[in-house]
Each structure stands twice: as structure tokens, then as C-alpha cells.
Design an enzyme around this catalytic site. Structure first.
Site, mmCIF file in Angstrom:
data_model
loop_
_atom_site.group_PDB
_atom_site.id
_atom_site.type_symbol
_atom_site.label_atom_id
_atom_site.label_comp_id
_atom_site.label_asym_id
_atom_site.label_seq_id
_atom_site.Cartn_x
_atom_site.Cartn_y
_atom_site.Cartn_z
ATOM 1 C CD GLU A 193 14.226 -12.551 -7.829
ATOM 2 O OE1 GLU A 193 13.572 -13.527 -8.232
ATOM 3 O OE2 GLU A 193 15.341 -12.234 -8.284
ATOM 4 C CB CYS A 227 18.089 -13.768 -11.130
ATOM 5 S SG CYS A 227 17.583 -15.103 -12.202
ATOM 6 C CG ASN A 269 18.321 -18.426 -8.077
ATOM 7 O OD1 ASN A 269 17.419 -19.082 -7.544
ATOM 8 N ND2 ASN A 269 18.118 -17.731 -9.162
ATOM 9 C CD GLU A 270 16.503 -20.201 -12.175
ATOM 10 O OE1 GLU A 270 16.969 -19.446 -13.046
ATOM 11 O OE2 GLU A 270 15.293 -20.473 -12.085
HETATM 12 O O1 AHR Z 1 11.034 -15.761 -10.604
HETATM 13 C C1 AHR Z 1 11.688 -14.972 -11.535
HETATM 14 C C2 AHR Z 1 13.056 -15.523 -11.884
HETATM 15 O O2 AHR Z 1 12.938 -16.764 -12.508
HETATM 16 C C3 AHR Z 1 13.931 -15.823 -10.697
HETATM 17 O O3 AHR Z 1 14.622 -14.712 -10.278
HETATM 18 C C4 AHR Z 1 14.872 -16.836 -11.240
HETATM 19 O O4 AHR Z 1 15.419 -17.648 -10.230
HETATM 20 C C5 AHR Z 1 14.055 -17.564 -12.257
HETATM 21 O O5 AHR Z 1 14.757 -17.742 -13.430
#
Ligand code: AHR
Length: 658
Positions: free
Chosen positions: A49, A246, A377-378
């Protein structure tokens, strides 16, 4: 010495580092003759990321920050006017007749008075790292804005403002054109600056200023930082999740990750602000943008280079639910779904398809063999399921062979998690993405998490995990040995259950030591150096020492210190046993391999240990906690092993059939 003899008299085997701790005994039985399933061939991978300056200023080694003057609203971020008052001139950011519509701003440099040099300097990302004898390609798009014939002096300055490399550009003419020169650095400097000046009067427009190292991974122009790619390749990762995290979602949909803005000519890639810029008020990063110099084409190339399957995670019409939670209306999802379908065509389509043609034009006519994609993602709740359903249907209708990852929310249990698990089995998806950021104890207590998961249900992607020494997202978290050891114990559970757990990746991957927002991270770096954490070496051991068949393991250990897993590598016949001792005492283990005996050829032992749970690696001590390798010589049918306190031991045993 006295204490050694004393303990020896009681027949207790001790190792030097734990002389004062009483050794425990354990027996470990491995059913080599009764494999319990296949190890997932994609079990261990990596998660990338653009957080902590992982891309710009990290893996993407462009040295100039804001070379496009697009860091709005402060378009001069990273740049400074030359300080010499005797020089006269002006700087202006303009937007009429720009290089292209995606790149609307440029700098007009006007030098009023010849004599003293006037111009600008760039500070780079936490400085500009250069190495003695290395060459750097300087380039800029320029357009004369007055009749005078100007020339530009390009210099690299060390921290005392001494010139350590220089070049010159002249003969500017006509409309926007790219000009370049090569500069060799005469010194190694971690925080150099780039200076662009003119002595001759006149006006010139400048855009896309770049200082790029010639030394890149595979020596590619616009290639990646070689030491960081090497660290990734050494992990032998089986997949590479990208671009997050994120960052996929954005704080608002307007700054979600859109892959189509990240390919093609660099000048056309539309920069956005990085969502991590303002996420944590204790680590604000006002200069954090995404240039997309490392975009989806470079990502697919990286996967190919390191032998990892690509695993893109795409936005499904939802901004981060921890931030705005902005939603694309259900009747306006087509653009999001089409982006996903087009990405498969960009990766795999023949060169006769519109997106396959773009891939070929960028230099890769052969497909990238994309076979899995994550949707969201989440994400959580009914809003997610409502968006995932049409997404998954469209993808499976067009590309039935592409496997889909669905999100289970941000937490490893609770309302959102349970809701996801009630709904996802009814949808055409293949993997459920579970995330765990928790304290080290959680990892120990959850090593059996998957023992009772439905063997016939959806497969698991442990898509983000890392033990947190203080608390989730605390800036005090450390990549210490306690966390790495707990992750290793947990990972024995992933391996034992890898008929259910198909993929797993630690997160996040990278952090600049001066530019991070989140900790812990797998790999840390500055402008010139990098190191793997103890957590990195755990990932490396598990990923490289992986077999093909899961072997049942029974551990009898009254101290409850041990966690373990075992596999057989069908290609070599080797039996691979992983044992994690989570307590301080040595455990003297008797290993019983049913169905085979450890052969006369022995094997290899890899031991990762430290008696200090707070131990960390650093730029100055990069290998403080790292595996020691030693031969297992002529085992003669017996396998006994002292497992040091706080250790991960991997035994690769050449076994002979009994
Ligand atoms: O890894 C850091 C963050 O943690 C990521 O962006 C997210 O997916 C998670 O909440």
C-alpha cells in the site's frame, strides 16, 4: 561454568543463552504417512500500500518531489527559490496551455538580470539520496516563454551546498519538449538537493522535472528501487496484493484509487492527494501525494519480476467507512464494474482488444495472467453486500475463471464480521478477506482459529495481519521480537489449515523511517538503506520453507510453550517441521516422524531467536534478529532438538521411507 555442570548433572540440556532457565521437554509427533490435505500453493504473499511513503519516496525512486507542480493547493511544495539576493527573477505557477489536461500546472521561471544564477531547488522526499559514482538522469519538459536563448544549470548539492554533480541544458525551442542530461554524483549523500538555475535572462516554462537513478531493478527506465525489490523477491512471495488497503477506498470517492489514471505516459497520470496525508494528527504528512509513477503497469511487471501472482483490490463504489463512508448509488455502479472488467482485459486481453493494446503499447504484449481480484477493501454491512452482488455477477459472467476476494470488514470478529459470513456464502465469490491487527496474545490464542472452519466452505485470505505491541494504529508500536514470535506461532495455524487458508499477507509492507504514518511495518528504509524486521524474517522462513502436503502434528508439551506445523515437499521428499517456542525456557523436543526416518543425508535447520522480546532490527543493525542456518548432519534415525527460548525453528529433514 559451575552452573552448567550442576544442570548437566540433572541431565537437563541447556543452551548458552538460557543458562539460568530450566529446560522443558516435549514430544512432537508428525504423521508423515497420513497427509491431511494440500498446502495452498499461494499461501504466503505480500501486501503493498502507498502508506508511509511506500511508493513515491520509496519503492518508486523518483528523487524530485512535486516535479509536476500539481500538489494543489500549494503547488510549490518541495520547491524553494534560490536564496542569493543579488540574483533577480520571479517564479509563477501558471495553467494556460499546459502540457496536457491531466497536468494543468507548470512553473514559469523568469530571470530578470544576467550575472548571478537564479532559479529553484527541490528538497526531494526527506532529502535526495545519491551514491558516489552512480548516474542520475535529469529530465524536464520545457517551453521557451521569451525570445532569449536561455541555458539551465542543473546541480546536485550536498548538505553543505557543495556541488557533487552537474549538467546543463540549452537550445530550448518551440512548444513543450522533453530535455535531458545525465549527472554523475561524486559523493554519497543521504539528503542532497537538486538545483536548477539560469544565469542568462529570459523566461521559460518547466514541467515534469525528474531526477531518476539509472540503477533500477532490471535497469528499467522508470524502474523500481533495487534494494527494496530484492527484499521482496527474497521472500519468494506467491502473490502481491495491491494497491492496499484503505487507499483503494479513499476518504471520499473522489480520491479513491482509479487504476486507469495510473497507466500510460507519465505526464498523463493524474496525481491525487494521498489519503494518509491527514489520517493521523500525530503524523501529518502535508506533502503526501500519489504521482502514480508506480502504477498498475509497473505493478504487474513487479509481480512478474518477483514470481508473484497479481492480486489487485478494487473500489466497489464505497469510500472508507471509517471516514466519509460515501457511497456510489446502486444504479450508478456501472463505471466501477466496468473499471474492474477493463482491468482484466488490460492484464490478460489479446493485443487486439482496446485495453490489451494499451498494455502492448507500454511494452508488454504477453498477458500478465491475472486470475484473482478483490472487490472492496475492509467494507462491511448491507451496503457492501448490495454492491458486491452486481459486481461479482458481472465479473463471473464475463470472466468465470477469475477468482473473487470479498471483504469481511476490518475486524476478525464481531457484528460486521458475522454479517459478512452470513451473506458471503450466498454470493459467487471465492475467498473471504479477514484482517487481524491485535496484540501478541491474540495471535497466540488464535493459532487454532481455522482448525474448525468448514473445509468445504469459502477459502480464507488472511489479507492483512500484524501483531501490535501497544494498540492498533498506535505510533508507539514496535516491530519487536515479541510480535514477530507471536505471528510465527499464529502462522503455524495458517499452515496446518492451509487447505482452508489459501493466502496470507503481513501488512503494511514498507515505511520510510522519517515519513511513516503507521507502525509496525515489514520493511523500513531511508533514502539509501533498508532492512527487514524480525517479522520480515518470520515471513521469509515460512514462505521459503513450505512444502506441498500438510502433515498432522501432535505436540505433548506440559509447559504449553510450543506451537508447530509440518509439511512434506513432494518434489524432494523433505519433511519440513516448524516449531515456535514462545516461552523463555529451552524446550528439549523428541521428534517422532511416523512412516519415515530422518535419512543419513540429514537436512538443514533454520533458527530465528532472541532472548530479548524487545529486540528490533534497525538501519544500523539490520540483521540483529535474523535466521541462523546450520546443517542437520547424519541424523541416524533420531531427531532430537533443543528449541531455544523465544525461538522459531524450521527443520528441513531429508527423510527416507521406513
Ligand atoms: O495496513 C494499514 C491499514 O490497515 C490498511 O490500509 C487498512 O486496510 C487497514 O485498516
Amino acid at each position: 561454568m559451575k552452573s552448567i555442570f550442576l544442570f548437566a548433572a540433572f541431565g537437563i540440556c541447556l543452551c548458552w543463552t538460557h543458562m539460568t532457565t530450566r529446560a522443558q521437554t516435549a514430544s512432537v509427533s508428525v504423521r508423515v504417512d497420513k497427509p491431511a490435505g494440500q498446502v495452498s500453493p499461494t499461501l504466503h504473499g505480500i501486501f503493498f500500500e502507498d502508506i508511509n511513503f511506500g511508493a513515491d519516496g520509496g519503492l518508486y525512486p523518483q528523487r524530485v518531489k512535486n516535479g509536476s507542480f500539481e500538489f494543489t493547493p500549494d503547488t510549490m511544495v518541495g520547491w524553494r527559490k534560490t536564496e542569493d539576493n543579488r540574483a533577480g527573477g520571479t517564479l509563477a505557477i501558471l495553467d494556460d496551455k499546459p502540457l496536457n489536461a491531466n497536468n494543468p500546472h507548470y512553473l514559469r521561471l523568469t530571470v530578470l538580470d544576467g550575472g548571478q544564477p537564479f532559479g529553484i531547488s527541490n528538497e526531494g522526499f526527506h532529502g535526495i539520496g545519491v551514491k558516489r559514482g552512480d548516474k542520475y538522469d535529469f529530465s524536464v519538459y520545457a517551453r521557451p516563454a521569451s525570445a532569449e536563448a536561455m541555458s539551465l544549470q542543473i546541480s546536485i548539492l550536498d548538505s553543505k551546498n557543495q556541488v557533487i554533480g552537474s549538467g546543463e541544458l540549452a537550445s530550448f525551442s518551440g512548444d513543450w519538449k522533453q530535455y535531458s542530461c545525465t549527472i554523475e554524483s561524486s559523493a554519497t549523500v543521504e539528503k542532497a538537493r537538486l538545483l536548477i538555475t539560469s544565469k542568462t535572462p529570459g523566461s521559460i516554462d518547466l514541467d515534469m522535472v525528474s531526477l531518476y537513478p539509472e540503477e533500477t531493478w532490471a535497469n528499467r527506465p522508470n524502474g523500481l528501487r533495487p534494494d527494496l525489490v530484492q527484499l521482496l523477491k527474497d521472500l519468494q512471495p506467491k502473490f502481491l496484493r495491491f494497491p492496499g488497503g484503505c487507499i483503494v477506498e479513499g476518504r471520499f470517492l473522489s480520491n479513491r484509487y482509479q487504476w486507469k489514471n495510473t497507466i500510460g505516459d507519465l505526464t498523463e497520470r493524474k496525481l491525487i492527494l494521498n489519503r494518509w496525508k491527514t489520517e493521523f494528527n500525530w503524523r501529518l504528512s502535508p506533502d503526501y501525494f500519489q504521482s502514480f509513477g508506480l502504477g498498475f503497469y509497473e505493478y504487474f511487471q513487479l509481480c512478474e519480476d518477483i514470481g508473484a501472482k497479481p492480486l489487485p483490490i478494487l473500489n466497489c463504489g464505497m469510500a472508507c467507512q471509517f471516514n466519509s463512508g460515501e457511497l456510489a448509488p446502486l444504479d450508478q455502479l456501472d463505471q466501477y464494474i466496468q473499471d474492474a472488467l477493463d482491468l482484466v482485459e488490460f492484464a490478460n486481453g489479446s493485443v487486439d482488444t482496446p485495453w490489451g493494446k494499451k498494455r502492448a503499447e507500454m511494452g508488454h504484449p504477453a498477458p500478465f495472467n491475472l486470475d484473482r481480484i478483490g472487490v472492496g477493501n475492509e467494507q462491511w454491512g448491507p451496503q457492501y453486500v448490495d454492491r458486491l452482488a452486481p459486481f461479482a455477477k458481472a465479473m463471473k459472467d464475463k470472466y468465470p475463471d477469475v477468482k473473487l476476494v470479498a471483504a469481511a470488514g476490518p475486524f476478525p470478529k464481531g457484528r460486521e464480521f458475522d454479517y459478512a459470513w452470513r451473506k458471503l456464502p450466498g454470493l459467487p465469490v471465492d475467498f473471504v478477506d479477514e484482517h487481524y491487527y491485535a496484540n501478541p496474545d491474540w495471535f497466540l490464542q488464535n493459532a487454532n482459529r481455522y482448525d474448525n472452519y468448514d473445509r468445504k466452505g469459502l477459502k480464507i485470505f488472511a489479507g492483512e495481519f500484524a501483531a501490535q505491541s501497544v494498540a492498533i494504529a498506535s505510533p508507539l508500536n514496535k516491530n519487536n521480537w515479541e510480535c514477530a514470535l507471536a505471528e510465527a506461532a499464529f502462522m503455524t495455524g495458517l499452515e496446518r489449515n492451509s487447505d482452508v487458508v489459501a493466502m496470507a499477507s503481513y501488512a503494511p509492507l514498507f515505511a520510510h523511517v522519517e515519513g511513516w504514518q503507521w507502525t509496525p511495518n515489514l520493511i523500513w528504509f531511508d533514502n539509501l538503506r533498508s532492512f527487514g524486521t524480525p517479522n520480515y524474517y518470520v515471513q521469509k522462513l515460512f514462505s521459503r520453507q513450505i512444502g506441498t502436503a500438510i502433515l498432522p502434528v501432535k505436540i505433548d508439551d506440559s509447559s504449553k510453550a510450543l506451537f508447530g506445523s509440518a509439511t512434506r515437499d513432494d518434489a524432494t521428499g523433505d519433511v519440513i517441521i516448524k516449531l515456535v517456542n514462545t516461552k523463555s525456557a529451552v524446550v528439549s523436543a523428541d521428534l517422532n516422524l511416523s512412516g519415515v526416518s530422518p535419512g543419513p543425508l540429514g537436512g538443514t535447520a533454520y533458527v530465528l531467536s532472541s532472548d530479548d522480546l524487545n529486540a528490533q532490527n534497525s538501519l544500523d543493525e539490520p540483521m540483529k534478529v535474523s535466521p541462523q542456518e546450520s546443517p542437520l548432519a547424519n541424523l541416524g534415525g533420531q531427531l532430537k532438538r533443543d528449541l531455544p527460548g523465544y525461538s522459531v525453528t524450521v527443520l528441513r529433514v531429508r527423510a527416507a521411507n521406513r
